[in-house]
Design a protein around this motif. Structure first.
Motif, mmCIF file in Angstrom:
data_model
loop_
_atom_site.group_PDB
_atom_site.id
_atom_site.type_symbol
_atom_site.label_atom_id
_atom_site.label_comp_id
_atom_site.label_asym_id
_atom_site.label_seq_id
_atom_site.Cartn_x
_atom_site.Cartn_y
_atom_site.Cartn_z
ATOM 1 N N GLY A 180 8.210 30.383 -16.909
ATOM 2 C CA GLY A 180 9.078 29.456 -16.192
ATOM 3 C C GLY A 180 10.492 29.461 -16.730
ATOM 4 N N LEU A 181 10.623 29.579 -18.051
ATOM 5 C CA LEU A 181 11.944 29.626 -18.671
ATOM 6 C C LEU A 181 12.697 30.884 -18.276
ATOM 7 N N LEU A 182 11.989 31.989 -18.172
ATOM 8 C CA LEU A 182 12.641 33.242 -17.810
ATOM 9 C C LEU A 182 13.117 33.246 -16.363
ATOM 10 N N THR A 183 12.469 32.492 -15.492
ATOM 11 C CA THR A 183 12.882 32.470 -14.090
ATOM 12 C C THR A 183 13.953 31.428 -13.810
ATOM 13 N N MET A 184 14.239 30.538 -14.755
ATOM 14 C CA MET A 184 15.235 29.493 -14.528
ATOM 15 C C MET A 184 16.623 30.028 -14.194
ATOM 16 N N PRO A 185 17.175 31.002 -14.931
ATOM 17 C CA PRO A 185 18.518 31.454 -14.583
ATOM 18 C C PRO A 185 18.613 32.019 -13.173
ATOM 19 N N ALA A 186 17.564 32.670 -12.699
ATOM 20 C CA ALA A 186 17.594 33.221 -11.351
ATOM 21 C C ALA A 186 17.599 32.105 -10.308
ATOM 22 N N GLN A 187 16.914 31.013 -10.593
ATOM 23 C CA GLN A 187 16.860 29.907 -9.649
ATOM 24 C C GLN A 187 18.087 29.011 -9.741
ATOM 25 N N ALA A 188 18.665 28.890 -10.919
ATOM 26 C CA ALA A 188 19.725 27.922 -11.136
ATOM 27 C C ALA A 188 21.123 28.495 -10.971
ATOM 28 N N GLN A 189 21.240 29.762 -10.674
ATOM 29 C CA GLN A 189 22.560 30.378 -10.614
ATOM 30 C C GLN A 189 23.330 29.901 -9.396
ATOM 31 N N SER A 190 24.526 29.437 -9.665
ATOM 32 C CA SER A 190 25.420 29.002 -8.595
ATOM 33 C C SER A 190 26.813 29.479 -8.968
ATOM 34 N N VAL A 191 27.309 30.471 -8.273
ATOM 35 C CA VAL A 191 28.585 31.075 -8.617
ATOM 36 C C VAL A 191 29.553 30.871 -7.469
ATOM 37 N N GLN A 192 30.749 30.401 -7.820
ATOM 38 C CA GLN A 192 31.805 30.265 -6.837
ATOM 39 C C GLN A 192 32.841 31.335 -7.118
ATOM 40 N N GLN A 193 33.313 31.999 -6.087
ATOM 41 C CA GLN A 193 34.317 33.031 -6.281
ATOM 42 C C GLN A 193 35.653 32.548 -5.764
ATOM 43 N N ASN A 194 36.685 33.121 -6.321
ATOM 44 C CA ASN A 194 38.030 32.853 -5.869
ATOM 45 C C ASN A 194 38.185 33.356 -4.442
ATOM 46 N N ALA A 195 39.198 32.879 -3.748
ATOM 47 C CA ALA A 195 39.421 33.310 -2.367
ATOM 48 C C ALA A 195 39.670 34.810 -2.279
ATOM 49 N N SER A 196 40.169 35.396 -3.379
ATOM 50 C CA SER A 196 40.429 36.833 -3.364
ATOM 51 C C SER A 196 39.140 37.637 -3.459
ATOM 52 N N GLY A 197 38.070 37.021 -3.923
ATOM 53 C CA GLY A 197 36.803 37.733 -4.074
ATOM 54 C C GLY A 197 36.752 38.582 -5.324
ATOM 55 N N ASP A 198 37.753 38.484 -6.176
ATOM 56 C CA ASP A 198 37.817 39.266 -7.398
ATOM 57 C C ASP A 198 36.825 38.705 -8.402
ATOM 58 N N PRO A 199 35.855 39.510 -8.878
ATOM 59 C CA PRO A 199 34.864 38.987 -9.820
ATOM 60 C C PRO A 199 35.467 38.578 -11.158
ATOM 61 N N MET A 200 36.685 39.015 -11.452
ATOM 62 C CA MET A 200 37.327 38.620 -12.710
ATOM 63 C C MET A 200 37.594 37.118 -12.727
ATOM 64 N N TYR A 201 37.773 36.522 -11.563
ATOM 65 C CA TYR A 201 38.091 35.108 -11.471
ATOM 66 C C TYR A 201 36.877 34.268 -11.105
ATOM 67 N N THR A 202 35.702 34.813 -11.284
ATOM 68 C CA THR A 202 34.476 34.087 -10.965
ATOM 69 C C THR A 202 34.228 33.011 -12.019
ATOM 70 N N VAL A 203 33.936 31.806 -11.564
ATOM 71 C CA VAL A 203 33.656 30.684 -12.451
ATOM 72 C C VAL A 203 32.298 30.127 -12.067
ATOM 73 N N GLU A 204 31.456 29.904 -13.060
ATOM 74 C CA GLU A 204 30.152 29.323 -12.778
ATOM 75 C C GLU A 204 30.300 27.821 -12.608
ATOM 76 N N ALA A 205 29.652 27.283 -11.624
ATOM 77 C CA ALA A 205 29.624 25.845 -11.373
ATOM 78 C C ALA A 205 28.167 25.435 -11.212
ATOM 79 N N PRO A 206 27.474 25.177 -12.320
ATOM 80 C CA PRO A 206 26.043 24.877 -12.230
ATOM 81 C C PRO A 206 25.786 23.529 -11.568
ATOM 82 N N LYS A 207 24.672 23.447 -10.891
ATOM 83 C CA LYS A 207 24.232 22.206 -10.245
ATOM 84 C C LYS A 207 23.633 21.275 -11.292
ATOM 85 N N ALA A 208 23.450 20.022 -10.918
ATOM 86 C CA ALA A 208 22.932 19.018 -11.847
ATOM 87 C C ALA A 208 21.531 19.362 -12.337
ATOM 88 N N PHE A 209 20.659 19.854 -11.448
ATOM 89 C CA PHE A 209 19.293 20.176 -11.879
ATOM 90 C C PHE A 209 19.282 21.332 -12.868
#
Length: 113
Positions: free
Chosen positions: A16-45
């Protein structure tokens, strides 16, 4: 609890611990779509699960890994793999426990301005 049940519980929690990052991943990208400016914004759960489940298990894995590293040190010294063994048993679980934000899936601090 007998040995079989204890082992089954540990394996179930580890899976269950190993599958958590796959379920909890929430990534917002900049409008440019450049992965260099990707910031993680995790949900409360993801933050709560990380705080209550993942962090204590990662800290325990770091402590157990340090003990195993000390026990295996004579054998790894003969084989010349001290750095690799230390990184796998101590550094990686420690970095996952202490060098990432709550709920994040990547190691490192992300500033959100």
């Amino acid at each position: 609890m007998n040995l079989f049940r204890s082992t089954a519980v540990v394996l179930a929690l580890s899976t269950g611990l190993l599958t958590m990052p796959a379920q909890a991943q929430s990534v917002q990208q900049n409008a440019s779509g450049d992965p260099m400016y990707t910031v993680e914004a995790p949900k409360a759960f993801a933050i709560v699960g990380d705080l209550l489940i993942a962090r204590p298990l990662l800290i325990a894995a770091t402590a157990i890994g340090a003990g195993l590293f000390v026990v295996s040190l004579p054998f790894t010294a003969m084989g010349g793999g001290i750095g690799v063994t230390g990184k796998a048993l101590v550094v990686e679980p420690g970095a996952a426990a202490f060098a990432r934000c709550l709920g994040c899936t990547r190691v490192g601090y992300n500033r959100q301005d």
